[in-house]
Design a protein around this motif. Structure first.
Motif, PDB file in Angstrom:
ATOM      1  N   LEU A 109       0.824  -1.206   0.000  1.00  0.00           N
ATOM      2  CA  LEU A 109       0.000   0.000   0.000  1.00  0.00           C
ATOM      3  C   LEU A 109       0.860   1.259   0.000  1.00  0.00           C
ATOM      4  CD1 LEU A 109      -3.091   0.807   0.359  1.00  0.00           C
ATOM      5  CD2 LEU A 109      -2.539   1.057   2.773  1.00  0.00           C
ATOM      6  N   LEU A 110       1.832   1.319   0.901  1.00  0.00           N
ATOM      7  CA  LEU A 110       2.659   2.514   1.027  1.00  0.00           C
ATOM      8  C   LEU A 110       3.600   2.690  -0.160  1.00  0.00           C
ATOM      9  CD1 LEU A 110       3.517   2.556   4.836  1.00  0.00           C
ATOM     10  CD2 LEU A 110       1.758   3.848   3.605  1.00  0.00           C
ATOM     11  N   PRO A 267      -3.867   4.445  -3.872  1.00  0.00           N
ATOM     12  CA  PRO A 267      -4.436   3.127  -3.575  1.00  0.00           C
ATOM     13  C   PRO A 267      -5.640   3.212  -2.643  1.00  0.00           C
ATOM     14  CG  PRO A 267      -2.466   3.484  -2.271  1.00  0.00           C
ATOM     15  CD  PRO A 267      -2.605   4.693  -3.155  1.00  0.00           C
ATOM     16  N   ARG A 268      -6.668   3.880  -3.117  1.00  0.00           N
ATOM     17  CA  ARG A 268      -7.872   4.154  -2.326  1.00  0.00           C
ATOM     18  C   ARG A 268      -8.998   4.491  -3.294  1.00  0.00           C
ATOM     19  NH1 ARG A 268      -8.281   9.511  -3.007  1.00  0.00           N
ATOM     20  NH2 ARG A 268      -6.407  10.782  -3.199  1.00  0.00           N
ATOM     21  N   VAL A 269     -10.136   4.837  -2.752  1.00  0.00           N
ATOM     22  CA  VAL A 269     -11.301   5.204  -3.554  1.00  0.00           C
ATOM     23  C   VAL A 269     -11.205   6.675  -3.965  1.00  0.00           C
ATOM     24  CG1 VAL A 269     -13.822   5.337  -3.626  1.00  0.00           C
ATOM     25  CG2 VAL A 269     -12.699   3.523  -2.309  1.00  0.00           C
ATOM     26  N   THR A 270     -11.552   6.968  -5.208  1.00  0.00           N
ATOM     27  CA  THR A 270     -11.656   8.339  -5.688  1.00  0.00           C
ATOM     28  C   THR A 270     -13.071   8.598  -6.186  1.00  0.00           C
ATOM     29  OG1 THR A 270     -10.965   7.777  -7.938  1.00  0.00           O
ATOM     30  CG2 THR A 270      -9.215   8.366  -6.359  1.00  0.00           C
ATOM     31  N   SER A 271     -13.301   9.787  -6.708  1.00  0.00           N
ATOM     32  CA  SER A 271     -14.650  10.173  -7.133  1.00  0.00           C
ATOM     33  C   SER A 271     -15.184   9.329  -8.285  1.00  0.00           C
ATOM     34  CB  SER A 271     -14.663  11.655  -7.519  1.00  0.00           C
ATOM     35  OG  SER A 271     -14.369  12.472  -6.406  1.00  0.00           O
ATOM     36  N   GLY A 272     -14.307   8.577  -8.941  1.00  0.00           N
ATOM     37  CA  GLY A 272     -14.778   7.698 -10.006  1.00  0.00           C
ATOM     38  C   GLY A 272     -15.785   6.679  -9.535  1.00  0.00           C
ATOM     39  N   VAL A 273     -15.796   6.385  -8.238  1.00  0.00           N
ATOM     40  CA  VAL A 273     -16.732   5.385  -7.707  1.00  0.00           C
ATOM     41  C   VAL A 273     -18.178   5.792  -7.937  1.00  0.00           C
ATOM     42  CG1 VAL A 273     -16.898   6.357  -5.372  1.00  0.00           C
ATOM     43  CG2 VAL A 273     -17.182   3.896  -5.711  1.00  0.00           C
ATOM     44  N   HIS A 274     -18.434   7.095  -8.053  1.00  0.00           N
ATOM     45  CA  HIS A 274     -19.816   7.563  -8.209  1.00  0.00           C
ATOM     46  C   HIS A 274     -20.432   7.144  -9.543  1.00  0.00           C
ATOM     47  CE1 HIS A 274     -19.190   9.709  -4.547  1.00  0.00           C
ATOM     48  NE2 HIS A 274     -18.349  10.580  -5.069  1.00  0.00           N
ATOM     49  N   PHE A 275     -19.603   6.720 -10.491  1.00  0.00           N
ATOM     50  CA  PHE A 275     -20.126   6.264 -11.781  1.00  0.00           C
ATOM     51  C   PHE A 275     -20.488   4.777 -11.781  1.00  0.00           C
ATOM     52  CE2 PHE A 275     -17.600  10.021 -13.002  1.00  0.00           C
ATOM     53  CZ  PHE A 275     -18.553  10.710 -13.737  1.00  0.00           C
ATOM     54  N   ILE A 276     -20.260   4.092 -10.675  1.00  0.00           N
ATOM     55  CA  ILE A 276     -20.579   2.672 -10.568  1.00  0.00           C
ATOM     56  C   ILE A 276     -21.937   2.520  -9.891  1.00  0.00           C
ATOM     57  CG2 ILE A 276     -19.868   0.471  -9.545  1.00  0.00           C
ATOM     58  CD1 ILE A 276     -16.986   1.469  -9.679  1.00  0.00           C
ATOM     59  N   GLU A 379       6.071   8.271   9.177  1.00  0.00           N
ATOM     60  CA  GLU A 379       5.188   7.324   9.820  1.00  0.00           C
ATOM     61  C   GLU A 379       5.463   5.937   9.242  1.00  0.00           C
ATOM     62  OE1 GLU A 379       1.309   9.973  10.822  1.00  0.00           O
ATOM     63  OE2 GLU A 379       1.531   9.357   8.753  1.00  0.00           O
ATOM     64  N   ARG A 380       6.007   5.082  10.040  1.00  0.00           N
ATOM     65  CA  ARG A 380       6.436   3.773   9.571  1.00  0.00           C
ATOM     66  C   ARG A 380       5.862   2.683  10.469  1.00  0.00           C
ATOM     67  NH1 ARG A 380       7.264   5.838   5.385  1.00  0.00           N
ATOM     68  NH2 ARG A 380       9.231   6.153   4.326  1.00  0.00           N
ATOM     69  N   LEU A 381       6.017   1.449  10.072  1.00  0.00           N
ATOM     70  CA  LEU A 381       5.478   0.318  10.807  1.00  0.00           C
ATOM     71  C   LEU A 381       5.891   0.326  12.271  1.00  0.00           C
ATOM     72  CD1 LEU A 381       5.979  -2.592   8.263  1.00  0.00           C
ATOM     73  CD2 LEU A 381       3.837  -1.468   8.834  1.00  0.00           C
TER      74      LEU A 381
END
Length: 384
Positions: A109-110, A267-276, A379-381
């Motif tokens: 992810l990071l 690696p997350r949700v963006t505004s494109g989700v609104h088209f689904i 910010e690390r593990l």
């Protein structure tokens, strides 16, 4: 007995989409949010909201609050959606046996979120990316001397601390004003697009490509879905080579030759989700690949109140008034649902804290809405 999902952000419209989808799937929906009042909390699809301390006030305190909530409420699925994902992913290995976390491994992810590491990963897969280098490196100096360039923190989001410069601009003064590690990246010429994809085991389940129709700073508040074959192929190749599962989004430029270059990964949700189609989101998470994921019929959507603000601003001081007004009049709002009207109706109230911070700090809504949940360098593990 219904199962329980905990959505770890509530202030953003993307959270509302998932709350509605899981409620339609028969789940009990909880929201954990640092703000006491928030958009998704007004929805009749949310069974209960909980206020938790933001990661910015202490990473371990934030995770501990989530763990207490997960234990007390018998949560079956933890669903991070926005910048808080980088923190919530550290719950892996600490959750009750019954609880699933929908997030990639932290290291993966990071690496994708890192503006220095991601271009190297993509380049290793043979995919086009602009030349990028850490600001203190000789490679960065070479970029700045010969090409227009961008400077941005390695964990920037929503355009935070991003600046544009012409070739020949000295990096010395720029670097002196930085408070965190940053990259220098060649400015790509062309048209900008963004994407949002859901993937499983290296296969793209659905990918949305969209462009900004109305912007607030560098963040789109109204957007149009488009089809760009070069972008689709790029995303599918990257997801396959990385064997990625979960949400993944990119920002692209497409040049005159039609070559798509990704400038960064989110690696997350963006505004494109609104088209689904909203009802398809929960099934895509719970049983990926079992059924097709559909696009909504509309190709133009907006966040009504921010778009209205931009229309008003352009009335006397901008050249794009009529274009923005047309979008305002024709685009579908991302939050409105006649079966669940209160999030739209109460938005000026539930978003008041963010609006007030935006005005006080003279930053965009997008910037202030993520500043307490964002992941910053250092910010690390081992900090958890």
């Amino acid at each position: 007995m219904s199962q329980t999902v905990l959505i770890t952000i509530g202030r953003l419209p993307k959270a509302l989409d998932f709350a509605r989808s899981f409620k339609a799937a028969g789940w009990r929906v909880l929201v954990a949010e640092p703000f006491k009042s928030h958009l998704t909390g007004a929805s009749n699809c949310v069974d209960r909201s909980f206020q938790v301390p933001p990661p910015s006030k202490g990473k371990e305190a934030y995770l501990a609050a989530l763990l207490r909530l997960i234990e007390a409420e018998g949560v079956d699925l933890v669903l991070p959606l926005s910048e808080e994902t980088m923190h919530v992913a550290h719950l892996a290995g600490r959750l009750p046996a019954r609880t699933r976390l929908y997030a990639p491994p932290v290291d993966h992810l990071l690496a994708l979120h890192d503006k220095a590491r991601f271009p190297a990963i993509a380049q290793a897969h043979g995919l086009p990316v602009p030349e990028t280098a850490l600001i203190e490196s000789p490679e960065a100096q070479a970029i700045a001397e010969h090409q227009d360039f961008v400077v941005k923190p390695i964990f920037s989001c929503s355009g935070r601390a991003v600046s544009l410069h012409t070739a020949g601009t000295s990096l010395i003064g720029i670097a002196a004003n930085l408070t965190e590690p940053a990259v220098v990246q060649v400015q790509v010429k062309g048209k900008q697009y963004s994407t949002f994809a859901m993937a499983h085991d290296g296969k793209v389940l659905i990918n949305v490509t969209y462009q900004g129709a109305v912007m607030t700073g560098s963040v789109a508040v109204a957007f149009e879905r488009v089809a760009i074959s070069a972008i689709q192929a790029w995303v599918e190749t990257f997801v396959s080579r990385e064997n990625h599962s979960g949400f993944i989004s990119f920002d692209f430029f497409v040049d005159e030759a039609g070559i798509a270059s990704a400038i960064e990964c989110n690696p997350r949700v963006t505004s494109g989700v609104h088209f689904i189609e909203t009802d398809d989101l929960a099934p895509a998470i719970l049983n990926p690949g079992a059924q097709p994921i559909r696009f909504k019929q509309t190709k133009l959507m907006q966040q009504f109140y921010p778009t209205l603000t931009e229309v008003q601003a352009a009335m006397f001081s901008g050249p794009h008034y009529w274009d923005r007004l047309k979008v305002l009049r024709t685009a579908q709002d991302v939050t409105w649902d006649a079966r669940d009207p209160m999030p739209f109706i109460t938005m000026p109230i539930t978003a008041f804290s963010i609006i007030a911070m935006s005005m006080r700090q003279q930053q965009t809504f997008g910037q202030v809405s993520t500043q307490d949940i964002s992941w910053f360098e250092g910010e690390r593990l081992e900090d958890f």
